[in-house]
Design a protein around this motif. Sequence first.
Motif, PDB file in Angstrom:
ATOM      1  N   LYS A 113      51.247  48.451  34.480  1.00  0.00           N
ATOM      2  CA  LYS A 113      51.206  47.536  33.671  1.00  0.00           C
ATOM      3  C   LYS A 113      50.807  46.294  35.196  1.00  0.00           C
ATOM      4  O   LYS A 113      49.695  45.316  35.122  1.00  0.00           O
ATOM      5  CB  LYS A 113      52.587  46.748  32.805  1.00  0.00           C
ATOM      6  N   PHE A 114      51.652  46.351  36.123  1.00  0.00           N
ATOM      7  CA  PHE A 114      51.143  45.118  37.477  1.00  0.00           C
ATOM      8  C   PHE A 114      49.584  45.522  37.746  1.00  0.00           C
ATOM      9  O   PHE A 114      48.881  44.305  38.162  1.00  0.00           O
ATOM     10  CB  PHE A 114      52.280  45.440  38.150  1.00  0.00           C
ATOM     11  N   ALA A 115      49.569  47.259  37.800  1.00  0.00           N
ATOM     12  CA  ALA A 115      48.515  47.097  38.694  1.00  0.00           C
ATOM     13  C   ALA A 115      47.448  46.663  38.375  1.00  0.00           C
ATOM     14  O   ALA A 115      45.868  46.168  38.758  1.00  0.00           O
ATOM     15  CB  ALA A 115      48.475  48.850  38.440  1.00  0.00           C
ATOM     16  N   PHE A 116      47.190  46.581  37.052  1.00  0.00           N
ATOM     17  CA  PHE A 116      45.730  46.201  36.124  1.00  0.00           C
ATOM     18  C   PHE A 116      46.180  45.309  35.399  1.00  0.00           C
ATOM     19  O   PHE A 116      45.567  45.015  34.645  1.00  0.00           O
ATOM     20  CB  PHE A 116      46.272  47.077  35.164  1.00  0.00           C
ATOM     21  N   SER A 117      46.770  43.978  36.326  1.00  0.00           N
ATOM     22  CA  SER A 117      47.395  42.859  35.523  1.00  0.00           C
ATOM     23  C   SER A 117      45.963  42.019  35.132  1.00  0.00           C
ATOM     24  O   SER A 117      45.251  41.852  36.400  1.00  0.00           O
ATOM     25  CB  SER A 117      48.681  42.119  35.880  1.00  0.00           C
ATOM     26  N   GLU A 118      45.943  40.711  34.746  1.00  0.00           N
ATOM     27  CA  GLU A 118      45.096  39.921  35.180  1.00  0.00           C
ATOM     28  C   GLU A 118      45.416  39.134  36.123  1.00  0.00           C
ATOM     29  O   GLU A 118      43.833  38.917  37.173  1.00  0.00           O
ATOM     30  CB  GLU A 118      45.342  38.728  34.282  1.00  0.00           C
ATOM     31  N   ASN A 119      46.552  38.697  36.958  1.00  0.00           N
ATOM     32  CA  ASN A 119      46.416  38.732  38.842  1.00  0.00           C
ATOM     33  C   ASN A 119      45.838  39.391  39.373  1.00  0.00           C
ATOM     34  O   ASN A 119      44.832  38.808  40.524  1.00  0.00           O
ATOM     35  CB  ASN A 119      47.716  38.368  38.412  1.00  0.00           C
TER      36      ASN A 119
END
Length: 238
Positions: A113-119
């Motif tokens: 989830k973090f690796a492919f986040s919008e950020n």
Amino acid sequence: MPPAGSLTAEQLSLFESNGFLVLESFSSAEEVQAMRDRMAELVQGFDGADSSVFSTKDHRQLKDDYFFKSAENISFFFEEKAFGDDGCLRQPKELSINKVGHALHEHDPVFKKFAFSENISSLFSSLGYKRPAVIQSMYIFKQPGIGGEVVPHQDNTFLYTEPLSCTGLWLALEDATTTNGCLWAIPGSHKNGLKRRMIRDENGTHFDRPSPLYDQKEFVPLEMKSASRTFLQSQDMH
């Protein structure tokens, strides 16, 4: 307003000049805590039966099947000297692990989830990437009183592409300072070219040239608060 994670013209200029850039408060406290909690669960569930020792000096590990297969799963690597002469850990496993990698972004929902986040995607868009791909992910521990030196290196030595296109991102999950093992880098060193490559061929795994020597005074500390992020040009020496 640009999307969260996008870089300003000034930030891009600093990155181009130094080869690295520290972004304050890149992630939320909730994201940081979620990843710390999830890693604690992974370590708790790890029985130590299938693992290896990580070293940046002894590259016998690079011929280790366990090391290569870690690119496709979640693998655990112990610190140097984690084991005594009797083959047992000198201290609890949670204080003996060097890192966990290299496919957390593929197989664990919290890290994915973090690796492919919008950020993250916005950050790479502002760097000019058209179709960025996450090629590896790792969770690095800085254990007290144990562990070997991480020798200066360029990421492109190990992650070589043509053209050279890798960018490394480091998220601080707790404050990283000069007293507890923060990252150090040489400003502008990415402009001096790739110094050596790791090659894997019929002769095994080896480097095409010896490791270059550097004056320690050239390095500057990249101290970071928890939730801050550093990203590195892949030829920057750190």
